[in-house]
Design an enzyme around this catalytic site. Structure first.
Site, PDB file in Angstrom:
ATOM      1  CG  ASP A  13      -1.770  -1.243   1.336  1.00  0.00           C
ATOM      2  OD1 ASP A  13      -2.370  -1.651   0.328  1.00  0.00           O
ATOM      3  OD2 ASP A  13      -1.803  -1.831   2.433  1.00  0.00           O
ATOM      4  CG  HIS A  41      -1.339  -1.548  -8.093  1.00  0.00           C
ATOM      5  ND1 HIS A  41      -0.651  -1.584  -6.910  1.00  0.00           N
ATOM      6  CD2 HIS A  41      -0.671  -2.381  -8.929  1.00  0.00           C
ATOM      7  CE1 HIS A  41       0.386  -2.391  -7.028  1.00  0.00           C
ATOM      8  NE2 HIS A  41       0.389  -2.899  -8.245  1.00  0.00           N
TER       9      HIS A  41
END
Length: 426
Positions: A13, A41
């Site tokens: 992340d 993503h």
């Protein structure tokens, strides 16, 4: 032209999707080399939010070749859903723009079931897996019973492979009083999806080598982060693949990639999804502020991310394991409202002091961070695009991270939009 590798230096992340999207402007092809649809993503382009899990971020750019290497655990149904969802946004993928490795192991319904069963059996010791079947798929790959993409070409031999697969999975199902899965169920699952994915199957290693020989730029996009690496992460609270840059050669099937420019990404603070040690975690006001300003919710799972201060010890170790030549700091703007910012420079555990992350989980769980405190800047950095836009204290903070990690910072991300990026050495 050197190959470019983008990997995370934390627990995932870190904003790899946005940086790959930005870098892909000057790349000819982008390749995913590990992980599966358990990694998400997010890219914001012209105010529109795109959420990807399997497809390389390059699918959002025109005239870019996107590839998925054999190191990826490929859920064919998830892939088709993602391709179809892009059609709704006016993005159409065909075999000339998307290539799948022949050797990709396939994630099937039995893998998702096995993931859930094993997580349930762990009880209070659960890892926090997404239960998307990625781990069991990799287990089957290592156990030499996986169904690979190329196996869909021949139904006769495929049936024998399904029998082999189920001889293992039905043992687990019987032991936990679940209904056994029949070979016909899995055959139906595979034969229905085969016509939709086989047209994308190509010899990915050959294509990569050809591009490199032509002097083209190939960008390799990692998923998750180095602290989730199966060998180098906070085991057992890790993913089931190698997330470090060295796995590029294995996950793509190309040993000779020439010079590699390795960009290691880290947030200006730290986040983690799921269970596992997290020495710098903040559960009070600071953690809440990071969570709210950073909108720290998982792209794929919608799970809340735990938040804490930047851990220079673990990031330095992650940069070492990936051979990072440059560092990218993301979400700097999240710290804009904080008066004093802390950075972990070493750990203590009882009488012992550590300047590295010990491998033993019983030590990791007891580590106490030793902090250095730096002044905040209390000025908005949101949307900054040049070094001169950044407050002096923000630049000093970035410089200190460079010193502690031992890797120069080349880019800083200052917001969600694809152009919110500051080149530090233009």
């Amino acid at each position: 032209m050197a190959s470019i590798v983008v990997v995370g230096l934390q627990w995932g992340d870190e904003g790899k999707g946005k940086i790959v999207d930005w870098l892909s402007v000057s790349a000819d092809a982008v390749v995913r080399f590990q992980g599966g649809n358990n990694a998400g993503h997010t890219v914001v382009a012209d105010g529109r939010v795109y959420k990807l899990s399997l497809l390389p971020t390059s699918v959002l750019r025109q005239n870019k070749l996107s590839m998925i290497g054999s190191g990826v655990a490929l859920d064919p149904y998830a892939l088709v859903r993602e391709v179809d969802s892009l059609k709704d946004s006016g993005i159409f993928l065909d075999p000339d723009s998307l290539c799948l490795s022949e050797s990709c192991p396939l994630v099937l319904s039995v893998h998702r079931d096995a993931d859930s069963i094993m997580e349930e059996m762990r009880g209070n010791e659960s890892i926090g897996t997404t239960c998307m079947g990625i781990g069991p798929c990799y287990e089957d790959k290592v156990g030499r019973r996986a169904i690979r993409l190329c196996d869909l070409l021949d139904e006769t031999s495929l049936y024998d492979k399904v029998l082999c697969l189920l001889s293992y999975h039905n043992l687990l199902r019987r032991a936990t009083n679940r209904r056994e899965v029949t070979p016909h169920e899995i055959m139906d699952e595979l034969t229905q999806i085969a016509p939709k994915v086989l047209p994308f199957m190509k010899p990915v290693p050959e294509i990569i080598v050809s591009l490199i020989k032509q002097g083209k730029t190939v960008l390799f996009e990692g998923a998750q982060g180095a602290l989730l690496d199966i060998d180098h992460g906070t085991y057992p609270y890790v993913t089931s693949s190698n997330t470090v840059a060295g796995y590029v050669r294995v996950g793509c099937g190309v040993g000779a990639l020439g010079d590699m420019r390795v960009l290691g990404l880290a947030k200006a603070y730290t986040t983690r999804v799921g269970n596992g040690p997290f020495a710098t975690e903040q559960t009070g006001t600071v953690g809440d502020a990071m969570f709210e300003r950073g909108r720290e919710v998982g792209t794929v799972t919608n799970r809340v991310r735990r938040c804490g201060w930047f851990d220079a010890v673990s990031v330095r170790q992650a940069a070492l394991s990936s051979g990072a030549s440059e560092m990218v700091i993301t979400k700097l703007d999240v710290l804009d409202t904080i008066d004093e910012i802390k950075v972990c420079t070493k750990y203590r555990c009882g009488e012992e002091s550590y300047d590295y992350l010990p491998a033993a989980s019983h030590i990791q769980n007891r580590l106490e961070p030793v902090y250095e405190t730096l002044p905040g800047w209390r000025t908005s950095t949101l949307g900054a695009v040049s070094r001169s836009d950044l407050p002096e204290n923000a630049v000093s903070y970035i410089s200190r991270l460079e010193e502690l990690v031992g890797v120069p910072v080349s880019l800083v991300s200052t917001g969600p939009e694809r152009n919110h990026i500051v080149p530090m050495n233009p």
